[in-house]
Design a protein around this motif. Structure first.
Motif, PDB file in Angstrom:
ATOM      1  N   ASP A 103       0.815  -1.223   0.000  1.00  0.00           N
ATOM      2  CA  ASP A 103       0.000   0.000   0.000  1.00  0.00           C
ATOM      3  C   ASP A 103       0.845   1.267   0.000  1.00  0.00           C
ATOM      4  O   ASP A 103       0.301   2.369   0.037  1.00  0.00           O
ATOM      5  N   ILE A 104       2.160   1.146  -0.033  1.00  0.00           N
ATOM      6  CA  ILE A 104       3.055   2.305  -0.030  1.00  0.00           C
ATOM      7  C   ILE A 104       3.558   2.528  -1.453  1.00  0.00           C
ATOM      8  O   ILE A 104       4.128   1.640  -2.066  1.00  0.00           O
ATOM      9  N   MET A 105       3.309   3.745  -1.977  1.00  0.00           N
ATOM     10  CA  MET A 105       3.777   4.076  -3.324  1.00  0.00           C
ATOM     11  C   MET A 105       5.265   4.430  -3.327  1.00  0.00           C
ATOM     12  O   MET A 105       6.023   3.957  -4.154  1.00  0.00           O
ATOM     13  N   ASP A 128      -1.014   4.591  -1.215  1.00  0.00           N
ATOM     14  CA  ASP A 128      -1.861   4.496  -2.410  1.00  0.00           C
ATOM     15  C   ASP A 128      -3.150   5.297  -2.283  1.00  0.00           C
ATOM     16  O   ASP A 128      -3.675   5.789  -3.268  1.00  0.00           O
ATOM     17  N   ASN A 129      -3.676   5.427  -1.049  1.00  0.00           N
ATOM     18  CA  ASN A 129      -4.950   6.126  -0.849  1.00  0.00           C
ATOM     19  C   ASN A 129      -4.794   7.642  -0.793  1.00  0.00           C
ATOM     20  O   ASN A 129      -5.749   8.351  -0.513  1.00  0.00           O
ATOM     21  N   GLY A 130      -3.592   8.153  -1.042  1.00  0.00           N
ATOM     22  CA  GLY A 130      -3.360   9.589  -1.070  1.00  0.00           C
ATOM     23  C   GLY A 130      -2.892  10.184   0.250  1.00  0.00           C
ATOM     24  O   GLY A 130      -2.536  11.351   0.299  1.00  0.00           O
TER      25      GLY A 130
END
Length: 172
Positions: A103-105, A128-130
């Motif tokens: 989940d980490i960009m 990922d969720n901003g």
């Protein structure tokens, strides 16, 4: 392997706020010719200011424990003022949030330059969720025996988990 950074959340902020409120209340009681109402009111005000205004401001840097292991990064979510106040009044009930490496960009390392020396301050994970998650390194730099090795290890570990070639360095 699991490593943890910073101090764990505990009841010390609430306890210190109570002590400050009691001290100011007692001092006011003595100075106000043994007026119990004035002592109680000013002691309560001091307690509320300390526990709802002063401590929440510094809570992430004072009690921002986070852990990293092969599967995820766990941290205390202090992104709103109410979450910080709740953490002060109910520290045992505050659970750590967890984010998996999937989940980490990307991530960045924020540094301070002091006396021609560059000191790592915190890591910012871009999810990922901003959302961004700030992981404080400053407590370990003050208390650890070999802080550079801790920081190097975590930077290398996150870089390898994210398959990121380089880390972006931001200067404060």
């Amino acid at each position: 392997m699991e490593k943890s950074f910073a101090r764990k959340l505990n009841g010390k902020p609430l306890f210190n706020s109570l002590i400050l409120g009691a001290a100011i209340g007692s001092f006011t009681y003595i100075l106000a010719d043994k007026d119990i109402a004035a002592g109680v009111v000013l002691g309560t005000i001091a307690f509320l200011i300390q526990s709802t205004i002063i401590y929440p401001r510094y809570l992430p840097s004072l009690y921002g424990r986070w852990k990293i292991n092969d599967g995820a990064v766990s941290y205390y979510d202090y992104n709103t003022w109410m979450k910080r106040i709740k953490a002060i009044f109910l520290p045992i009930g505050k659970k750590q949030e967890s984010v998996s490496f999937e989940d980490i960009m990307s991530y960045s390392l924020v540094v301070n330059k002091k006396d021609d020396k560059v000191l790592p301050h915190y890591i910012i994970l871009k999810l990922d969720n901003g959302h961004d998650v700030a992981l404080d390194l400053s407590w370990n730099l003050l208390k650890s025996g070999a802080p550079e090795k801790d920081v190097e290890w975590v930077v290398d570990f996150i870089t390898s988990k994210l398959n990121q070639k380089t880390v972006q360095i931001l200067q404060v």
